[in-house]
Scaffold this motif. Structure first.
Motif, PDB file in Angstrom:
ATOM      1  N   LEU A  22      -3.393  -0.724   5.506  1.00  0.00           N
ATOM      2  CA  LEU A  22      -4.130  -0.424   4.282  1.00  0.00           C
ATOM      3  C   LEU A  22      -5.575  -0.153   4.649  1.00  0.00           C
ATOM      4  N   PHE A  25      -2.932   3.700  -3.525  1.00  0.00           N
ATOM      5  CA  PHE A  25      -3.455   2.875  -2.445  1.00  0.00           C
ATOM      6  C   PHE A  25      -3.808   3.801  -1.274  1.00  0.00           C
ATOM      7  N   GLU A  60       5.167  -3.794  -4.851  1.00  0.00           N
ATOM      8  CA  GLU A  60       4.566  -4.315  -3.617  1.00  0.00           C
ATOM      9  C   GLU A  60       4.736  -3.276  -2.508  1.00  0.00           C
ATOM     10  N   SER A  76     -11.499  -3.201  -0.113  1.00  0.00           N
ATOM     11  CA  SER A  76     -10.676  -4.162  -0.878  1.00  0.00           C
ATOM     12  C   SER A  76      -9.282  -3.579  -1.057  1.00  0.00           C
ATOM     13  N   PRO A  77      -8.516  -3.541  -0.009  1.00  0.00           N
ATOM     14  CA  PRO A  77      -7.183  -2.921  -0.115  1.00  0.00           C
ATOM     15  C   PRO A  77      -6.264  -3.728  -1.027  1.00  0.00           C
ATOM     16  N   GLN A  78      -5.446  -3.028  -1.774  1.00  0.00           N
ATOM     17  CA  GLN A  78      -4.519  -3.670  -2.707  1.00  0.00           C
ATOM     18  C   GLN A  78      -3.087  -3.373  -2.291  1.00  0.00           C
ATOM     19  N   ARG A  79      -2.332  -4.423  -2.085  1.00  0.00           N
ATOM     20  CA  ARG A  79      -0.934  -4.281  -1.678  1.00  0.00           C
ATOM     21  C   ARG A  79       0.024  -4.457  -2.855  1.00  0.00           C
ATOM     22  N   GLU A  80      -0.394  -5.254  -3.855  1.00  0.00           N
ATOM     23  CA  GLU A  80       0.522  -5.596  -4.957  1.00  0.00           C
ATOM     24  C   GLU A  80      -0.071  -5.138  -6.273  1.00  0.00           C
ATOM     25  N   PHE A  81       0.773  -4.542  -7.140  1.00  0.00           N
ATOM     26  CA  PHE A  81       0.327  -3.966  -8.406  1.00  0.00           C
ATOM     27  C   PHE A  81       1.203  -4.523  -9.543  1.00  0.00           C
ATOM     28  N   THR A  82       0.555  -5.038 -10.577  1.00  0.00           N
ATOM     29  CA  THR A  82       1.271  -5.563 -11.742  1.00  0.00           C
ATOM     30  C   THR A  82       1.408  -4.450 -12.776  1.00  0.00           C
ATOM     31  N   ILE A 142       0.822   3.971  -9.232  1.00  0.00           N
ATOM     32  CA  ILE A 142       0.000   3.093  -8.409  1.00  0.00           C
ATOM     33  C   ILE A 142      -0.646   3.947  -7.317  1.00  0.00           C
TER      34      ILE A 142
END
Length: 459
Positions: free
Chosen positions: A378, A402, A369, A382-388, A400
């Motif tokens: 960000l 961003f 995160e 479509s900003p991404q804050r969390e990565f699985t 990751i």
């Protein structure tokens, strides 16, 4: 002797009537088997005959020599009577024991005949997460049903849609005992630990014995042939019967030594193993977080209704204590808008972060995160804050990416990443990325990965 024979014949005739139920016949058999052997009738008969030969009196017309000879003959006859009746009593006792054995055989047949599988109402009790078992109250008693932790909440929430079927059988006290219970519903069918009370029965004449052999196999999910902490291995117990007779109420008892921290059932009920067939049961061994490193020794002993159990078997396998993962930020690289490797306020920057597991254990369900500092945002549609990231093997890494942008008021790039693992003690929060304004940073194509100890291979 005629009286004793008559009583035994009478009992034999009474053992074969047509009863209204299995229980009624079993009650009668119990009553008859409780009658102890008695030789009193033969002893009375013997003593009466001996009395007739004792204390002879000389007759008026009997010479002294004739009288002395008659006394000797009487003494001999008394000795012969004693020997004769000793043999008669032995024969009567043997006949009584044979009859009781036939009754016991019939009793065992009745008990086996009483076995039935019925649906019963039940109450779902507490769940033991360590042993992964539900306590189920049925017919005034309690059985333990193995339900995996993953589906235990579903079973609890939908317990009203479950049915409980129990296999039960009369024991020698003529009370029903539960041999096995099965809980069936939307999430599947779950069986009890299968602990069946033993019914002791002596070996009787005419029995056809089984010939049992036990085999065991060990399997664990990681493929390293050892039981690791937080891992569940399976031990398959196979009982083969190569004899001509059946085996009944076979039960395995498990005893573990050598290491601590392993959960397993104390017994597993196998039940009947017919001639020429085999029965298999699978037992789960679960290593806890407190599992110690060492060699585990699992000894399995068996019992069988008539004492024809297979020989004991022993399984040895290594156990390994918890191997913790170690999540780190291994490297950080950027691609800035003007591609000079220097971040300035208001400039859009692509950030690439390399996350590595430098521990000896596998990290599970990892989530990264991004944590933004003041005046850092960000960037993008479509900003991404969390990565699985999922699972990371020892030495493995994942990247990751961003995009960020700062406003004109930004004084510093306070960027960090929370590394969350399924087990909270292995999470690493607020890991700094150590990026700064107006300083040349490593670019994404210059990123490297640092090696770890020789026990792990890293590409």
């Amino acid at each position: 002797m005629r009286r004793v024979i008559f009583v035994l014949i009478g009992l034999f005739v009474l053992c074969n009537p047509v009863f209204g139920s299995v229980r009624e016949e079993a009650i009668a058999l119990n009553s008859w088997m409780s009658i102890p052997f008695s030789a009193s009738a033969l002893e009375v008969e013997r003593d009466a005959l001996i009395a007739q030969q004792s204390n002879p009196v000389k007759g008026e017309f009997e010479t002294t020599a004739q009288f002395e000879q008659r006394k000797k003959d009487a003494t001999a006859r008394i000795a012969a009577l004693r020997a004769e009746y000793e043999q008669k009593i032995r024969d009567a006792r043997s006949a009584h024991e044979a009859q009781v054995n036939r009754m016991r055989q019939r009793m065992q047949a009745l008990l086996a005949q009483s076995r039935e599988t019925v649906e019963r109402s039940f109450t779902l009790g507490a769940y033991d997460a360590d042993s992964q078992m539900y306590k189920v109250t049925v017919d005034g008693g309690t059985v333990k049903v193995i339900v995996p932790l993953a589906v235990a909440p579903l079973v609890r929430n939908e317990s009203g849609r479950y049915k409980l079927s129990v296999t039960r059988q009369l024991d020698e006290n003529l009370q029903y005992v539960i041999l096995e219970a099965r809980l069936s519903g939307p999430a599947g069918t779950f069986a009890s630990t299968g602990t069946a009370p033993g019914i002791s029965a002596p070996v009787t004449t005419g029995i056809i014995p089984p010939d049992l052999r036990a085999l065991i196999a060990f399997n664990e999910p990681s493929g390293n042939n050892m039981l690791d902490a937080e891992e569940t291995a399976q031990v398959k117990i196979t009982v083969e019967n190569s004899g001509k007779g059946g085996a009944f109420m076979v039960e395995a008892r498990l005893a573990l030594s050598g290491v601590s921290g392993i959960t397993l059932p104390a017994t597993v009920y196998i039940g009947e193993v017919k001639a020429g067939q085999k029965a298999e049961r699978t037992v789960e061994l679960t290593g806890g977080q407190n599992l110690a490193t060492g060699e585990a020794v699992l000894k399995i002993t068996f019992s069988e209704q008539n004492g024809f159990q297979p020989d004991d078997v022993t399984l040895r396998f290594p156990a390994r204590a918890m191997q913790p993962p170690d999540l780190v930020i291994a490297d950080v690289g950027i691609v800035d808008a003007n591609r000079d490797g220097v971040i300035t306020p208001g400039e859009a920057v692509e950030v690439k972060v390399r996350i590595q597991n430098r521990g000896r254990g596998v990290s599970r369900k990892v989530v990264a995160e991004v944590v933004l500092g003041a005046d850092v945002f960000l960037y993008g549609a479509s900003p991404q804050r969390e990565f699985t990231l999922g699972e990371l093997q020892p030495g493995q890494y994942k990247d990751i990416e961003f995009n960020i942008v700062t406003n004109k008021n930004a004084q510093a790039l306070n960027l960090s990443v929370n590394l969350r693992e399924e087990r909270s003690q292995f999470s690493r929060l607020a890991q700094p990325l150590n990026l700064a304004f107006n300083r040349r940073e490593r670019t994404a194509d210059q990123m490297v990965i640092t090696g770890i100890d020789q026990w792990a291979q890293i590409t």
